[in-house]
Write an enzyme that holds these catalytic residues in place. Structure first.
Site, PDB file in Angstrom:
ATOM      1  N   THR A   1       0.861  -1.183   0.000  1.00  0.00           N
ATOM      2  CA  THR A   1       0.000   0.000   0.000  1.00  0.00           C
ATOM      3  C   THR A   1       0.894   1.229   0.000  1.00  0.00           C
ATOM      4  O   THR A   1       1.895   1.276   0.711  1.00  0.00           O
ATOM      5  CB  THR A   1      -0.946   0.011   1.214  1.00  0.00           C
ATOM      6  OG1 THR A   1      -1.857  -1.073   1.069  1.00  0.00           O
ATOM      7  CG2 THR A   1      -1.739   1.300   1.292  1.00  0.00           C
TER       8      THR A   1
ATOM      9  N   PHE B   1       1.220   5.026   0.893  1.00  0.00           N
ATOM     10  CA  PHE B   1       0.659   6.079   1.738  1.00  0.00           C
ATOM     11  C   PHE B   1       1.301   7.397   1.326  1.00  0.00           C
ATOM     12  O   PHE B   1       2.473   7.413   0.942  1.00  0.00           O
ATOM     13  CB  PHE B   1       0.996   5.835   3.207  1.00  0.00           C
ATOM     14  CG  PHE B   1       0.321   4.619   3.791  1.00  0.00           C
ATOM     15  CD1 PHE B   1      -0.840   4.736   4.545  1.00  0.00           C
ATOM     16  CD2 PHE B   1       0.844   3.350   3.595  1.00  0.00           C
ATOM     17  CE1 PHE B   1      -1.461   3.625   5.090  1.00  0.00           C
ATOM     18  CE2 PHE B   1       0.231   2.227   4.134  1.00  0.00           C
ATOM     19  CZ  PHE B   1      -0.930   2.369   4.883  1.00  0.00           C
TER      20      PHE B   1
END
Ligand code: PEP
Ligand code: MN
Length: 649
Positions: free
Chosen positions: A541, A543
């Site tokens: 992921t 960020f």
């Protein structure tokens, strides 16, 4: 047996504990580190540990059969982070030290420092006093060499580490070096350990070529018992029957020592293998095994080196190694530590620059979710364990906290490699025009099925998580079509909800589980039923770090964004006519700018019109990017520059 005393314990309570132990036949040793106090008790005495734990002023009691106390994880369960100037070693970072085996001349150490710093080393190594096997081999330049090293460290903004070979020299060297190295041959020179420990500066303790892990930890115990807190252990190969390599790198020592001790463990692949071509593979193996960093010998011209040339890397090889480590770090849940470049060039050597401040920040960083959330891990990766955090309940609340100043920065996910974009956050950038992007971090996501004690996969009926958690574990969930999925604002909140119900229902829950990270399971005291349930292990992921804009640009907290940005995020719409998006992409292409992401989002209130979110590289050639941006502005509508920052691999 180890007793950790409560902070601020009264002298009366402390005396009572002493009397209690001595009356029962124990010999005691007391250690004081600032506010922290520890009592080690040995002897034939018998005592009920639970009773001991109830004495006023006792925070924790650990029964131990180990001969060491202060270095033991039983005494201090959390990782020690050793700080050397702006560098931290331990925790979730990989810190790389590099430099020549020996300082040979001012020019040699300056050149090496420049090269290793450019590639990403955060500390400079080099021997001024060389303990050589042969008395006829080069013994080092002594104090003169140390002066050169100090100058090189200051010129390139790196703390230095150098070997100390005698207690007398420790005193002479203490103001010139940032960290002492105790060499392998001196690991059991106890007078040296006591003297260096008492100075209180950080110490890099090499493992002796024939030392067991326990002997090595006992040497570290000497250092801690003498007064320093900052010890880094260094595995550098041990003597075995194998003669092909100089020593045998004891890879298994890394996870073993990390479980026995809270101290950071780094690896010296150079002295371990002794053959240049084998250094990088050994270094990567060390990182894969959980090492907190490396110390690597690098020489601008290894063939001319006065010592250890055959095992010294060429600067290009070192650069390649650091790139490989950077790519590998997220797999082991770590990040390669980078420190800001000093603003002053080598011409201003001797002057400590502003960017040498520690990276930690004194202001809060906001994230959405409870402790243990993936966003919190991304935050720690960027700002360090000590960064003050503000936990809020939604992505929108992160933007609000940054806007109203209750947080200096925020961390929000924008895309996942399996499930795609987190549209909510893309849309929030539009509603918050005063917020921009100042950094990014990529985190490997390993999802776990988390449930209360007693629950089994068979007993489950309800699974809670964020929609992204469900999407990333789709294949696993498909195997259990009878499970009912309940959506939560984030994965850690789902875990927290189960922990709370557990308390209310006194542990009777066996039908509910959550999908979240292991950190959340630990935080809320639940068990991991199954780990690695994401559809593909290459699950990352991304960020972004958000901050409030001042004028046109968003300002990151200190320590962020000091490196030259190489990536930018833009958002724009284009006129509703043929070829308008193509015209924008043509500018990007003609300027040789790499477009890494293009995302379109509907514009609210304007059906069938879209905004384009674009991530691009910033070319090295000065001016090219600025010209491209000006050209883009003429071809777009509602152009917004979200921010420029360092790309995370
Ligand atoms: C060194 O790091 O320069 C060195 C001499 O290492 P070791 O003590 O591990 O042999
Ligand atoms: Mn060497």
């Amino acid at each position: 047996m180890i007793l950790v005393l409560s902070k601020g314990i009264s002298s009366h309570d402390r005396e009572m504990i002493r009397i209690y132990l001595q009356d029962r036949g124990f010999r005691i040793r007391e250690h004081q580190f600032g506010e922290e106090a520890i009592i080690g008790a040995t002897g034939k005495g018998v005592v009920d540990l639970r009773e001991l734990g109830l004495l006023p002023g006792v925070e924790r009691v650990a029964a131990t059969s180990k001969p060491y106390e202060l270095v033991s994880r039983e005494t201090k369960p959390e990782d020690t982070i050793v700080t050397v100037g702006p560098v931290k070693i331990g925790g979730s970072r990989i810190s790389v030290i590099a430099g020549p085996c020996a300082v040979e001349s001012k020019a040699q150490i300056m050149e090496t420092a420049a090269r290793v710093r450019e590639s990403g080393a955060v500390m400079l190594r080099g021997g001024a006093y060389k303990p050589r096997t042969s008395p006829y081999a080069f013994q080092g330049l002594g104090m003169e060499g140390l002066e050169y090293m100090k100058a090189a460290g200051e010129a390139y903004g790196m703390p230095i580490v150098t070997e100390v070979v005698s207690p007398e020299l420790a005193v002479q060297m203490k103001d010139l070096t940032d960290m002492f190295q105790i060499g392998a041959r001196n690991m059991q020179n106890f007078e040296l350990l006591k003297k260096v420990g008492a100075i209180g500066k950080p110490v890099l303790l090499k493992r002796g070529p024939s030392a067991t892990i326990e002997e090595w930890l006992l040497s570290a115990e000497y250092l801690l018992a003498s007064g320093t807190r900052d010890v880094v252990l260094c595995e550098r190969g041990i003597r075995t029957f194998e003669t092909y390599t100089r020593n045998t790198l004891d890879i298994s020592a890394i996870p073993v020592v990390k479980s026995l001790s809270h101290l950071p463990v780094i690896v010296d692949p150079s002295h371990a293998v002794g053959i240049r071509a084998k250094v990088s593979p050994a270094a990567l193996a060390a990182i894969a095994a959980g090492a907190d960093g490396l110390t690597v010998e690098v020489h601008p011209r290894p063939d001319e080196a006065l010592s250890d040339g055959p095992q010294s890397l060429y600067p290009e090889q070192f650069e390649r190694l650091l790139r490989d480590i950077e790519a590998m770090a997220p797999v082991v849940g770590k990040e390669l530590l980078r420190i800001p470049r000093p603003k002053a060039g080598p011409g201003e050597a001797g002057k400590r620059t502003e960017s040498l401040r520690p990276l930690e920040i004194a202001v809060k960083v906001a994230f959405s979710g409870e402790s243990g959330a993936y966003a919190e891990q991304a935050l720690i990766r960027t700002f360090g364990e000590e960064a003050p955090r503000l936990s809020v309940s939604s992505f929108r609340a992160v933007f609000d906290a940054v806007l109203d100043g209750s947080a200096a920065a925020g961390v929000v996910p924008v895309e996942n490699s399996l499930a795609g974009s987190i549209h909510e956050n893309y849309d929030l950038f539009l509603r918050y025009p005063d917020i921009g992007i100042v950094g990014e971090v990529k985190l490997r996501i390993v999802h776990c099925l988390i449930a209360p004690e007693g629950a089994t996969v068979e007993s489950l009926r309800i699974i809670r998580s964020h929609p992204q958690g469900f999407a990333q574990c789709r294949e696993f969930l498909n195997r259990y079509p009878h499970w009912q999925l309940e959506t939560y604002a984030n994965t850690a909140t789902a875990v927290a909800s189960i922990a709370r119900e557990e308390v209310l229902q006194k542990g009777a829950i066996s039908t509910v589980a959550a999908i979240a990270g292991e950190a959340a399971a630990k935080e809320f005291g639940l068990q991991v039923l199954k780990s690695g349930i994401e559809t593909n292990p290459l699950n990352y992921t991304r960020f972004v770090i958000i901050s409030r804009r001042i004028g046109d640009t968003a300002q990151g907290p200190s320590g962020l964004g000091s490196d030259k940005p190489n990536k930018a995020s833009l958002v724009f719409s284009v006129p509703d006519k043929p070829g308008s998006l193509f015209a924008c992409l043509q500018i990007v292409s003609e300027k040789g700018i790499n477009l890494s992401k293009l995302e379109s989002r509907p514009i609210q209130g304007q059906p069938w019109r879209y905004l384009f979110y674009v991530d691009v590289s910033i070319p090295d050639t000065p001016g090219v990017f600025e010209v491209a941006i000006e050209a883009l502005k003429t071809k777009t509508e509602d152009f917004r520059f979200l921010g420029s920052y360092r790309a995370s691999l």
